[in-house]
Motif scaffolding. Structure first.
Motif: not given
Length: 339
Positions: A54-56, A79-80, A99-102, A132-136
Motif C-alpha cells: 500500500v502507498m500513502i 498499487l493501492p 486512488a483507492v481512498d483518501f 483489486n486496483v483497476v487501472s490501464g
C-alpha cells in the motif's frame, strides 16, 4: 508462523508528516513502514526496491504533484494508493486518477486531530490491502438513449463504499438526461460528498446535487446523501420526498446504504431498482434483500470488477442480488429492467 505484515510506502515532501504517519501507523503490529519518499521520483525508486503493498501519497509535492504521479504510476504498477492531503478538492481529483481512498491531513498542533487521523489511516490501510486496483486504458464511454418504452417513473437507489466514487461515475456517465430519479449513498466524509456531487454534475448529463432534505425525486436528477446524514424517502401521493437526519452509525456508517435501501423498499417496493457496488463490509446487503422481497429488481457488481468485493459479495450470498454483472454491464442490465 508470523503473520505477513502490510508493507507501506509513505510519500510526502514534509519530514514532519512523514514521521507523524510512520510513527502512528507503525503502532499496529501488522503494519510495517518499509520506506519513505520525499517526491514521486524518489517514490518510484522505492516502489521498485521495496515492493510495498500500500502507498500513502501526498498531493502537493516538488517535481510532480501526486495526482499526475498516480496517473502515470498505476498503468505500470497497480498499487493501492491512499491519498493524504490538506486540499479537499485534491482528494476528489485523486479518486478520479485511480486512488483507492483518501484522508484529510490533520492539524499537527492538535493531539486529538492527529490521533483521529492515524486511526482512520490505519483502518483504510487494512481496507486497501489486497484490493483489486483497476487501472490501464480508459474504456470508451457507451451512452444510452431512453425510448418511450422505458419507465421513467421508477426510482433507482445505489449504494457503494471503497472504490465506489469511480464506480458510480462510470455508471452515471452513460446515462441520458431523462433517466429516472436516482438516490446514492456513498460512504464518504462530509464536504467530500458535496464535491463528489459537483464533479458528477459537471461530467455527466444528469443534474447531480448533494441532498439538502425536502427535495422530491425527479426525472434526470441525482441526489447524493451528505457525508454525515442518513437519507430516506417518504411517499407523498405519487412522489417521493427526501428526508435527512443525523443518527447513530448503522453497520459502521452514516450515511448507511441499508437505511436508504430499507426506506426505498417500504415506500417504493416494486417501483424501485436497487444497485449495490464495490465496498468493504456488509452495509446494504440486508436492505437490498428487503427491496427484492418487496418486489424491487436488484443488481450487484461482480467480484472481478469490484475494487473491494465485500458489500456486493454479502448481498449476493444472502440472496439479495437478482442479477450479478460487471461494472461495465450494469447500465445495460439496468436499462433492460427499465423497459
Amino acid at each position: 508462523m508470523e503473520a505477513k505484515k502490510i508493507r507501506v510506502l509513505i510519500v510526502d515532501d514534509s519530514l514532519v508528516f512523514r514521521e507523524v504517519i510512520s510513527m502512528g501507523i507503525s503502532s499496529e503490529p501488522y503494519i510495517e513502514v518499509v520506506a519513505k519518499a520525499v517526491d514521486p521520483f524518489d517514490a518510484r525508486d522505492k516502489i521498485l526496491e521495496f515492493h510495498p503493498d500500500v502507498m500513502i501519497c501526498d498531493v502537493q509535492m516538488p517535481k510532480m504533484n501526486g495526482i499526475e504521479f498516480i496517473k502515470r504510476l498505476l498503468p505500470q504498477y497497480p498499487l493501492p494508493i491512499i491519498v493524504v492531503s490538506s486540499i479537499n478538492k485534491s482528494l476528489v481529483d485523486a479518486m478520479e486518477a485511480g486512488a483507492v481512498d483518501f484522508v484529510s491531513k490533520p492539524d499537527v498542533q492538535s493531539t486529538n486531530s492527529v490521533k483521529d487521523f492515524i486511526g482512520t489511516l490505519i483502518e483504510k490501510i487494512n481496507t486497501c490491502y489486497g484490493v483489486n486496483v483497476v487501472s490501464g486504458k480508459k474504456k470508451k464511454s457507451v451512452s444510452f438513449n431512453i425510448s418511450q418504452q422505458i419507465n421513467t417513473n421508477k426510482i433507482i437507489a445505489i449504494g457503494s463504499s471503497t472504490g465506489g466514487t469511480e464506480a458510480v461515475y462510470n455508471i452515471l456517465k452513460t446515462f441520458p438526461e431523462n433517466m429516472p430519479g436516482i438516490l446514492i449513498v456513498q460512504h464518504i466524509p462530509p464536504v467530500f460528498s458535496r464535491m463528489f456531487a459537483e464533479r458528477l454534475n459537471s461530467q455527466t448529463k444528469l443534474q447531480v446535487r448533494e441532498a439538502q432534505g425536502g427535495e422530491y425525486v425527479e426525472t434526470g436528477k441525482v441526489l447524493i446523501a451528505p457525508g454525515d446524514k442518513h437519507m430516506t424517502i417518504k411517499r407523498i401521493g405519487n412522489k417521493y420526498k427526501i428526508q435527512l437526519f443525523r443518527g447513530e452509525k448503522v453497520n459502521g456508517h452514516c450515511p448507511s446504504v441499508d437505511v436508504l435501501f430499507e426506506s426505498v423498499a417500504k415506500e417504493a417496493s416494486k417501483n424501485a431498482i436497487g444497485i449495490i457496488l464495490t465496498g468493504m463490509g456488509y452495509d446494504g446487503a440486508k436492505g437490498l434483500r428487503y427491496m427484492r422481497r418487496k418486489g424491487a429488481q436488484t443488481i450487484g457488481q461482480d467480484e472481478k470488477s469490484s475494487v473491494v468485493y465485500g458489500m456486493p459479495k454479502v448481498a449476493y450470498e444472502i440472496g439479495a442480488v437478482e442479477k450479478q454483472v460487471s461494472l461495465d454491464n450494469i447500465p445495460e442490465v439496468l436499462f433492460g429492467m427499465l423497459r
